[in-house]
Enzyme design. Structure first.
Site, PDB file in Angstrom:
ATOM      1  N   HIS A 164       0.873  -1.181   0.000  1.00 34.16           N
ATOM      2  CA  HIS A 164       0.000   0.000   0.000  1.00 34.16           C
ATOM      3  C   HIS A 164       0.908   1.229   0.000  1.00 34.16           C
ATOM      4  CE1 HIS A 164      -2.726   2.978   1.880  1.00 34.16           C
ATOM      5  NE2 HIS A 164      -3.720   2.180   1.549  1.00 34.16           N
TER       6      HIS A 164
ATOM      7  N   ASP B  25       3.220  -4.656   7.881  1.00 33.72           N
ATOM      8  CA  ASP B  25       2.009  -3.856   7.761  1.00 33.72           C
ATOM      9  C   ASP B  25       0.838  -4.824   7.931  1.00 33.72           C
ATOM     10  OD1 ASP B  25      -0.238  -2.512   6.982  1.00 33.72           O
ATOM     11  OD2 ASP B  25       0.608  -1.701   5.122  1.00 33.72           O
TER      12      ASP B  25
ATOM     13  N   GLN C 138      -4.399  -5.139   6.915  1.00 31.09           N
ATOM     14  CA  GLN C 138      -5.428  -6.018   6.339  1.00 31.09           C
ATOM     15  C   GLN C 138      -5.387  -7.417   6.946  1.00 31.09           C
ATOM     16  OE1 GLN C 138      -7.754  -4.932   4.512  1.00 31.09           O
ATOM     17  NE2 GLN C 138      -6.923  -2.960   3.847  1.00 31.09           N
TER      18      GLN C 138
ATOM     19  N   LYS D 238     -10.375  -0.518  10.616  1.00 28.68           N
ATOM     20  CA  LYS D 238     -10.559  -1.679   9.738  1.00 28.68           C
ATOM     21  C   LYS D 238     -10.918  -2.928  10.542  1.00 28.68           C
ATOM     22  CE  LYS D 238      -7.077  -0.017   6.413  1.00 28.68           C
ATOM     23  NZ  LYS D 238      -7.891   0.505   5.316  1.00 28.68           N
TER      24      LYS D 238
ATOM     25  N   CYS E 189      -4.858   2.581  -3.514  1.00 32.75           N
ATOM     26  CA  CYS E 189      -3.601   3.084  -2.925  1.00 32.75           C
ATOM     27  C   CYS E 189      -2.482   2.068  -3.107  1.00 32.75           C
ATOM     28  CB  CYS E 189      -3.776   3.434  -1.451  1.00 32.75           C
ATOM     29  SG  CYS E 189      -4.915   4.770  -1.179  1.00 32.75           S
TER      30      CYS E 189
END
Ligand code: PLP
Length: 420
Positions: A137, A214, A217, A240, A378
């Site tokens: 991202h 990261d 997600q 999220k 993104c």
């Protein structure tokens, strides 16, 4: 725990998700959009909040709102207790060793920027190399690019194959004596690929290189154990994972955080200030300058309770079922192509329809009450890799249903009819 293991655990305990009951916790899911029942399939962008989170937020403002860490009065102490309680909940959620390894930030973007400033600017210099993957991202690209520009360092990119799997041999061959940092996503927001981050971290550590994961997600969709992963940093966004906007987390190993420079200066992050010098506070406060998003952080603690109440393994198993069903149905549609077909995926389905721009897909589906995302997500380098300007993306949460997958498939047919 891998997704396959999670599936086995869920099957073994014989407990299914009672999705109808869970959906009743989410007030927004019962609304209509354009005269049709809302089918919300944009969870990778932001998920919704269940009543217990909304009520926690409201209760905070109606009963204990005050600034944290500063007052001797009752409200300030109650707000501080609730805030620090949320830190402990997040520690448990990620299985961090200590609560001081949990830093509250605005979201994954701020978490990564914090590491770039606090670690990168101190320990990465001219000629050094930072390894990223081809599916990051922008939040995990741009900060490192800024650092490279400032320091004269260089990005090295792990390529992927057409399915959307990172090429592990190529990853290994990127390492050399100049490699100083690895920053990789656990789950791709654009493709859904679940990367083998545990193995990738072990490989980097064997060469003395720290790794940032990261987890924006990943954390909402499966159990995360930062000690098991052995990552040095882990970034996530509360909005999220059923929490409010404005609160996210950076996990960092205490010894690294202690060696880093603060990201921002101001109140709370200091022990002592004179005009000559400042002595910084201890972690995590050293990295939490100014008034934090108190209500959002406390709300995020409630979101952790809510997710734990369902069980992350059960969530992962159910979402795999949604993914399999959606993949089977959509891939069987003539003229529709799924972009991102890795073996291990989270419940994200990016797709293209022959002859139809993704924005038109999104607009027509919206008329049917179906919220998907159309764009570059993104992740423009991913779009460049697949030679497309954009994709349509359906991203699922545990409160989505197989009927909603059917509604999406019907919606795609409507799009095809309109543009035939
Ligand atoms: C993989 C990934 N990383 C980072 C981010 C940035 O998250 P936020 O905008 O909440 O900071 C996102 C948001 O979509 C994402 O999908």
């Amino acid at each position: 725990m891998s997704t396959t293991q999670a599936l086995r655990v869920a099957a073994a305990d014989g407990l299914e998700l009672d999705v109808a009951r869970l959906r009743a916790d989410f007030p927004i899911l019962s609304r209509e959009v354009n005269g049709k029942p809302l089918v919300y399939l944009d969870n990778a962008a932001s998920s919704h909040m269940p009543r217990p989170v909304i009520e926690t937020w409201e209760q905070y403002y109606t009963t204990i709102h005050s600034n944290v860490h500063r007052g001797v009065h009752t409200l300030s102490q109650l707000a501080t207790d609730a805030f620090e309680n949320a830190r402990e909940k997040m520690r448990g959620f990620l299985n961090a060793r200590e609560a001081r390894e949990i830093i509250f930030v605005r979201g994954a973007t701020e978490a990564i920027n914090l590491v770039m400033h606090g670690y990168g600017r101190a320990f990465i210099g001219a000629g050094d190399e930072i390894i990223l993957s081809a599916m990051e991202h922008h939040a995990n690209i741009v900060p490192w690019q800024m650092l490279c520009k400032e320091k004269g360092a260089k990005l090295r990119i792990i390529p992927m194959n057409d399915a959307g799997d990172l090429l592990q041999d190529e990853y290994h061959s990127l390492f050399n004596e100049r490699t100083k940092f690895v920053a990789i996503t656990q789950v791709s927001n654009a493709l859904g690929t679940i990367n083998p981050v545990k193995e990738m971290i072990a490989y980097a550590h064997a060469r003395g290189v720290p790794v940032l994961v990261d987890g924006a997600q990943a954390a909402p969709h499966a159990a995360v154990d930062v000690q098991d992963l052995d990552c040095d940093f882990y970034a996530l966004s509360g909005h999220k994972m059923c929490g409010p906007t404005g609160a996210g987390v950076l996990y960092g190993k205490a010894d690294l955080l202690n060696r880093m420079q603060p990201f921002q200066g101001g109140g709370d992050m200091i022990l002592h200030v004179t005009f000559e010098e400042t002595i910084y506070n201890e972690i995590p406060y050293k990295f939490e300058a100014g008034t934090p998003a108190i209500a959002s952080v406390i709300g995020l603690g409630a979101a952790v309770d809510y997710l734990n109440g369902i069980g992350m393994n059960r969530i992962a198993a159910y979402e795999q079922r949604l993914l399999t069903y959606a993949t089977d149905r959509i891939s069987a549609m003539p003229g529709v192509r799924i972009i991102g077909t890795a073996l291990h995926k989270a419940a994200v389905v990016s797709f293209a329809i022959d002859g139809v721009h993704p924005h038109d897909i999104g607009t027509v589906l919206d008329q049917e009450g179906i919220a998907i995302r159309a764009g570059h997500h993104c992740a423009q380098p991913v779009m460049q890799r697949y030679c497309v300007a954009a994709t349509a993306r359906a991203s699922f949460a545990f409160y989505n249903t197989l009927d909603e997958v059917d509604a999406l498939v019907d919606g795609i047919r409507t799009v095809q009819e309109m543009f035939s």
